[in-house]
Design a protein around this motif. Structure first.
Motif, PDB file in Angstrom:
ATOM      1  N   ARG A 127       0.835  -1.215   0.000  1.00 20.82           N
ATOM      2  CA  ARG A 127       0.000   0.000   0.000  1.00 20.82           C
ATOM      3  C   ARG A 127       0.865   1.259   0.000  1.00 20.82           C
ATOM      4  O   ARG A 127       0.539   2.248  -0.674  1.00 20.82           O
ATOM      5  CB  ARG A 127      -0.935   0.000   1.212  1.00 20.82           C
ATOM      6  CG  ARG A 127      -2.087  -0.996   1.115  1.00 20.82           C
ATOM      7  CD  ARG A 127      -3.173  -0.663   2.133  1.00 20.82           C
ATOM      8  NE  ARG A 127      -2.668  -0.636   3.498  1.00 20.82           N
ATOM      9  CZ  ARG A 127      -2.633  -1.698   4.302  1.00 20.82           C
ATOM     10  NH1 ARG A 127      -3.062  -2.879   3.845  1.00 20.82           N
ATOM     11  NH2 ARG A 127      -2.167  -1.594   5.531  1.00 20.82           N
ATOM     12  N   GLU A 130       2.213   1.679  -3.516  1.00 15.86           N
ATOM     13  CA  GLU A 130       1.126   2.096  -4.406  1.00 15.86           C
ATOM     14  C   GLU A 130       0.809   3.578  -4.244  1.00 15.86           C
ATOM     15  O   GLU A 130       0.469   4.262  -5.218  1.00 15.86           O
ATOM     16  CB  GLU A 130      -0.121   1.248  -4.140  1.00 15.86           C
ATOM     17  CG  GLU A 130      -0.015  -0.183  -4.658  1.00 15.86           C
ATOM     18  CD  GLU A 130      -1.215  -1.036  -4.290  1.00 15.86           C
ATOM     19  OE1 GLU A 130      -1.415  -2.078  -4.945  1.00 15.86           O
ATOM     20  OE2 GLU A 130      -1.942  -0.682  -3.333  1.00 15.86           O
ATOM     21  N   ARG A 135       2.877   0.172  -9.372  1.00 13.40           N
ATOM     22  CA  ARG A 135       1.792  -0.754  -9.687  1.00 13.40           C
ATOM     23  C   ARG A 135       2.369  -2.163  -9.854  1.00 13.40           C
ATOM     24  O   ARG A 135       3.469  -2.332 -10.379  1.00 13.40           O
ATOM     25  CB  ARG A 135       1.068  -0.337 -10.982  1.00 13.40           C
ATOM     26  CG  ARG A 135       0.351   1.000 -10.863  1.00 13.40           C
ATOM     27  CD  ARG A 135      -0.820   0.922  -9.897  1.00 13.40           C
ATOM     28  NE  ARG A 135      -1.500   2.196  -9.699  1.00 13.40           N
ATOM     29  CZ  ARG A 135      -1.287   3.019  -8.682  1.00 13.40           C
ATOM     30  NH1 ARG A 135      -0.382   2.721  -7.756  1.00 13.40           N
ATOM     31  NH2 ARG A 135      -1.959   4.156  -8.578  1.00 13.40           N
ATOM     32  N   MET A 289       6.781  -4.796  -8.708  1.00 17.99           N
ATOM     33  CA  MET A 289       6.129  -3.508  -8.863  1.00 17.99           C
ATOM     34  C   MET A 289       7.013  -2.562  -9.660  1.00 17.99           C
ATOM     35  O   MET A 289       8.242  -2.565  -9.540  1.00 17.99           O
ATOM     36  CB  MET A 289       5.808  -2.899  -7.500  1.00 17.99           C
ATOM     37  CG  MET A 289       5.011  -3.800  -6.591  1.00 17.99           C
ATOM     38  SD  MET A 289       4.479  -2.992  -5.030  1.00 17.99           S
ATOM     39  CE  MET A 289       3.071  -2.033  -5.633  1.00 17.99           C
ATOM     40  N   LYS A 291       7.158   1.640 -11.424  1.00 16.96           N
ATOM     41  CA  LYS A 291       6.620   2.993 -11.538  1.00 16.96           C
ATOM     42  C   LYS A 291       7.291   3.657 -12.745  1.00 16.96           C
ATOM     43  O   LYS A 291       8.524   3.686 -12.830  1.00 16.96           O
ATOM     44  CB  LYS A 291       6.903   3.801 -10.275  1.00 16.96           C
ATOM     45  CG  LYS A 291       6.515   5.279 -10.366  1.00 16.96           C
ATOM     46  CD  LYS A 291       6.841   6.010  -9.075  1.00 16.96           C
ATOM     47  CE  LYS A 291       6.702   7.522  -9.220  1.00 16.96           C
ATOM     48  NZ  LYS A 291       5.312   7.939  -9.419  1.00 16.96           N
TER      49      LYS A 291
END
Length: 294
Positions: A127, A130, A135, A289, A291
């Protein structure tokens, strides 16, 4: 109460190591390091004290974030190699401050794409990432199989028209189907004593490769890919996996294997590979993840 964020280059190594060990003291896997091991890791993972930060709370090492930035194929790529806050200093916004400093540095360094990995069960960390625009682009699997000694002595079934060639990790970097977008530590240049096997056709054209490392008597499989144009990719994967299982190690584990590699995972599962777990019975599985910074 006083919170200060400093670059790692400006503080004693013992403070950085203390922040790391205390921050990961209750982690899912053992991340503890001596000062020597901590320093050594910067070289192998291409992390930089110029790009990394430490948090001090009331003068005490309280949190840390390690970063590396490289240029590959004309793009500036950044990797978060670990973010941690000591248990006694959590819920004070320290991780967020470390991430804010990191994002600002990424912009200054003109980073194009930033990446990181986090345990799937670590909802709190996910979290946080994010909230900074990261993502999840894939799930990363840790699978394992130990071949019996009897089977490991058998012959490897050949594929007509193909041969297997053993080499070093860097020898696969220029293949047209090399996985440049794979997680940071599975890239050829970050693998200590890395090795490779390449399957070639009768014309000497590479059809598939496996990138691996021998560690503590086991084989760690970092990448395994085949030319997308070929219809026999599962057979090529099976050929390479059989070879690895019949080495003296006999135990093969995947490391940060992208779940999108469906064909490979299907071959591994049919061969008897099983999901790995931590000592606390937590599934060894991470999210990958990214970005986009530009």
């Amino acid at each position: 109460m006083m919170l200060k964020i400093k670059k790692l280059i400006d503080v004693p190594i013992r403070d950085a190591c203390e922040a790391w060990n205390k921050g990961f003291a209750d982690y899912y896997v053992n991340m503890q390091m001596t000062a020597g091991q901590f320093t050594f890791r910067f070289g192998w993972d291409e992390l930089s004290p110029d790009y990394s930060f430490i948090a001090y709370y009331d003068g005490l090492p309280a949190g840390i974030i390690l970063n590396g930035i490289i240029t590959t194929n004309g793009k500036r790529l950044a990797w978060n190699g670990g973010t941690a806050v000591a248990v006694s200093f959590r819920d004070k916004g320290i991780a967020r401050k470390l991430m804010e400093s990191t994002m600002e540095l990424y912009k200054q360094e003109k980073v194009d794409v930033a990446s990181l990995e986090a345990f799937t069960v670590n909802d709190r960390a996910i979290r946080l990432y994010e909230s900074f625009g990261y993502r999840t682009v894939d799930n990363l699997l840790f699978l394992k199989k130990t071949e019996s000694e009897e089977k490991s002595l058998g012959n490897i079934p050949e594929i007509p028209g193909y041969s297997l060639h053993h080499g070093l990790a860097h020898e696969i970097r220029d293949l047209s189907f090399y996985q440049h977008d794979a997680p940071w530590k599975t890239q050829w240049n970050f693998i200590r004593n890395g090795e490779s096997i390449v399957v070639k056709d009768r014309n000497g054209i590479a059809a598939a490769y496996a990138l691996f490392q021998k560690r503590n008597g086991k084989i760690i499989l970092l990448q395994c890919a085949a030319d997308e144009r070929l219809p026999n990719k599962p057979e090529l994967f099976q050929y390479m996996i059989n070879h690895l299982l019949q080495t003296e190690s006999r135990t093969v584990s995947t490391y940060n294997l992208p779940e999108k590699n469906k064909l490979l995972i299907n071959v591994l599962e049919k061969a008897g590979f099983k999901e790995e777990f931590t000592d606390q019975k937590v599934p060894l599985k991470q999210v990958f993840m990214k970005k986009i910074m530009t």
